[in-house]
Design a protein around this motif. Structure first.
Motif, PDB file in Angstrom:
ATOM      1  N   ASN A   5       0.752  -1.319   0.410  1.00  0.00           N
ATOM      2  CA  ASN A   5      -0.113  -0.354   0.032  1.00  0.00           C
ATOM      3  C   ASN A   5       1.025   1.299  -0.065  1.00  0.00           C
ATOM      4  OD1 ASN A   5      -1.449   2.076   0.651  1.00  0.00           O
ATOM      5  ND2 ASN A   5      -2.792   1.453   2.491  1.00  0.00           N
ATOM      6  N   TYR A   7       0.058   4.186   0.211  1.00  0.00           N
ATOM      7  CA  TYR A   7      -0.118   5.346   1.196  1.00  0.00           C
ATOM      8  C   TYR A   7       0.653   5.095   2.829  1.00  0.00           C
ATOM      9  CZ  TYR A   7      -2.839   6.593  -2.435  1.00  0.00           C
ATOM     10  OH  TYR A   7      -2.836   7.661  -3.852  1.00  0.00           O
ATOM     11  N   ASN A  74       3.612   8.078  -5.996  1.00  0.00           N
ATOM     12  CA  ASN A  74       3.829   7.300  -6.949  1.00  0.00           C
ATOM     13  C   ASN A  74       5.014   7.349  -7.399  1.00  0.00           C
ATOM     14  OD1 ASN A  74       1.378   7.570  -8.247  1.00  0.00           O
ATOM     15  ND2 ASN A  74       1.785   9.717  -9.283  1.00  0.00           N
ATOM     16  N   GLN A  77       5.478   4.031  -4.275  1.00  0.00           N
ATOM     17  CA  GLN A  77       5.205   3.583  -5.335  1.00  0.00           C
ATOM     18  C   GLN A  77       5.833   2.311  -6.198  1.00  0.00           C
ATOM     19  OE1 GLN A  77       2.023   1.306  -4.257  1.00  0.00           O
ATOM     20  NE2 GLN A  77       2.964  -0.108  -4.878  1.00  0.00           N
ATOM     21  N   SER A 116      -0.920  -2.451  -6.765  1.00  0.00           N
ATOM     22  CA  SER A 116      -1.464  -1.714  -5.632  1.00  0.00           C
ATOM     23  C   SER A 116      -2.073  -0.684  -6.554  1.00  0.00           C
ATOM     24  CB  SER A 116      -1.331  -1.513  -3.940  1.00  0.00           C
ATOM     25  OG  SER A 116      -0.273  -0.823  -4.321  1.00  0.00           O
ATOM     26  N   SER A 117      -1.202  -0.214  -6.841  1.00  0.00           N
ATOM     27  CA  SER A 117      -1.773   1.395  -7.680  1.00  0.00           C
ATOM     28  C   SER A 117      -1.887   1.015  -9.048  1.00  0.00           C
ATOM     29  CB  SER A 117      -0.700   2.470  -7.253  1.00  0.00           C
ATOM     30  OG  SER A 117      -1.376   3.690  -8.312  1.00  0.00           O
ATOM     31  N   TRP A 118      -3.248   1.068  -9.430  1.00  0.00           N
ATOM     32  CA  TRP A 118      -3.557   1.246 -11.104  1.00  0.00           C
ATOM     33  C   TRP A 118      -2.228   1.427 -12.090  1.00  0.00           C
ATOM     34  CZ3 TRP A 118      -5.311   3.881 -14.261  1.00  0.00           C
ATOM     35  CH2 TRP A 118      -5.745   5.062 -13.630  1.00  0.00           C
ATOM     36  N   SER A 119      -2.781   2.944 -11.708  1.00  0.00           N
ATOM     37  CA  SER A 119      -1.979   3.740 -12.540  1.00  0.00           C
ATOM     38  C   SER A 119      -0.441   3.589 -12.375  1.00  0.00           C
ATOM     39  CB  SER A 119      -2.443   5.687 -11.790  1.00  0.00           C
ATOM     40  OG  SER A 119      -1.526   5.296 -10.981  1.00  0.00           O
TER      41      SER A 119
END
Length: 462
Positions: A5, A7, A74, A77, A116-119
């Motif tokens: 995650n 965040y 970003n 991540q 976990s971050s699609w972008s």
């Protein structure tokens, strides 16, 4: 496939990892301080470094609990996904560091795809964002994914670059050490935004090393081998992160170098001929350099034909973002041509160095930026009022060092102020030039003999 995650930037492990990281970095700073123990510069090392670390902590807290989003998320991540890939398969490390640009067929791309971050899979296909995460990865592997530790390490690198600029100018003007320290080590905007996992602190560090070793190689002509190594490494970082900083700095420095060498020519007619040849050579070199950079799709906006349209696009992007934050500001349209670009430059300088105005303030962070901008405006007015416009500019162009500081801050600040109609972005983008703008007026005021070498403002400001 397990995910992280992005965040969750602060964890319980930071209670022991962060102090361990700081202990190591302070040990390095102590070793560095011993090298300067017999100089006035030594007393600035620990305070300047400590303030950066404090700002790195504050920035993290603001990022997590105030903004809740941002580029650092970003980048972090990306670091976490790379960390996971390195743990699963160490051979991925070779792929990560042997390629500047990530491609969908790479092993590493699969980790971004299932992040976990699609972008992030799209974000990391851009070479510059990929580079930032790559630079943060070693610190993640050493300190077990701690965002704070990554921030401390990158902030330390930014400090080292700023220290190189401080050392360079303090060596040239030893009686102005205190003022130069304020300009290079203690500017509030540089301290707060020049930290953490971002492009800006990495570029600040690389910039400082590049300028210091360019001076060592071409002007002092010492430490040749070491200088070449640092110049190549710094150039690589800047070219792959923010190439416009690289070309602005190189252009400004070679003006400095030329003016320095020009003074050695005794005959006036020869000086004029050499000056003309230099200007022609500089123009040709600039055109080839810009064309070469523009060959790549990522840097196509730097080509002369696309520069104006890139500025218009940048303004449109900011006009569609942060609508509720109050951080956007008007620049009365965008330049329609290259001539228009020149005419807009003064407005860009005002935006970069003197805004936000007090009435622009919409948040606590903007208030600090406004206070710094107000100080810049007061110092500028004070200098022109005491010396006069003509004397000020004659002083600037009488000294190669001041000419360099002025030219770099003028060109860089003008372009940034036009292209970035958003205070949140502008305060970060202008970091490379604010110290040099301040240094310009510090050196002009000192050379005039009408100002104190120790204080910026007297009791009577004007």
């Amino acid at each position: 496939m397990p995910v992280y995650n992005a965040y969750n930037m602060l964890t319980g492990a930071d209670f022991y990892l962060a102090p361990l990281c700081l202990l190591i970095l302070y040990l390095l700073a102590f070793i560095m301080k011993r090298k300067y123990r017999n100089t006035e510069m030594a007393k600035y090392i620990m305070p300047a470094l400590t303030i950066r670390f404090v700002c790195a902590i504050i920035y993290t807290l603001v990022l997590v609990y105030y903004y809740g989003m941002g580029d650092s998320f970003n980048y972090y991540q990306g670091v976490l996904d790379m960390h996971r890939a390195a743990i699963d398969d160490k051979s991925v490390l070779k792929e990560i560091y042997s390629k500047v640009q990530l491609e969908p067929g790479d092993k590493m791309y699969n980790y971004f795809y299932y992040s976990s971050s699609w972008s992030i899979r799209y974000y990391m296909l851009e070479s510059r964002t990929y580079m930032v995460s790559k630079l943060g990865l070693p610190f993640s592997l050493i300190f077990n994914k701690s965002f704070l530790c990554i921030s401390f390490c990158i902030s330390f690198f930014a400090f080292l670059g700023s220290w190189k600029v401080f050392k360079l100018f303090a060596g040239l003007y030893p009686h102005l050490v205190k003022k130069i320290a304020y300009a290079t080590l203690f500017l509030p905007s540089v301290l707060f935004w020049g930290v953490s996992l971002l492009k800006d602190p990495i570029c600040l560090g690389a910039m400082g090393f590049l300028l210091y070793y360019l001076h060592a190689l071409f002007i002092k002509r010492e430490k040749m081998t070491v200088a070449v190594i640092y110049i190549l490494l710094s150039t690589f970082l800047l070219y792959n992160l923010k190439p416009y900083i690289l070309f602005s700095l190189l252009g400004g420095f070679f003006v400095w170098f030329f003016l320095q060498e020009r003074k050695k020519i005794q005959r006036k007619d020869m000086r004029q001929a050499v000056t003309g040849a230099f200007l022609i050579l500089a123009l040709v070199a600039s055109l080839f350099a810009i064309r070469g950079v523009a060959q790549t799709e990522a840097n196509a906006q730097l080509s002369p034909g696309n520069l104006v349209s890139a500025i218009q696009h940048q303004q449109n992007v900011f006009s569609r973002t942060d609508e509720g934050s109050g951080s956007n500001f008007a620049v009365d349209g965008a330049p329609k041509s290259r001539i228009g670009l020149i005419l807009y430059a003064p407005l860009g300088l005002v935006n970069t160095y003197f805004r936000p105005f007090p009435w622009d303030v919409r948040s606590p962070l903007m208030l600090f930026s406004a206070l710094e901008a107000l100080a810049f405006a007061a110092l500028t007015i004070m200098c022109f009022r005491r010396l006069g416009v003509g004397t000020t500019f004659r002083t600037i162009f009488s000294d190669p060092v001041i000419t360099f500081c002025f030219a770099f801050s003028l060109i860089f600040g003008g372009i940034i102020g036009i292209t970035t109609p958003n205070f949140g972005a502008l305060v970060r983008y202008k970091l490379p030039c604010v110290s040099f703008y301040l240094l310009t007026f510090i050196l002009v005021m000192d050379k005039s003999g009408k100002f104190s070498p120790s204080y910026f403002f007297s009791k009577r400001l004007f």
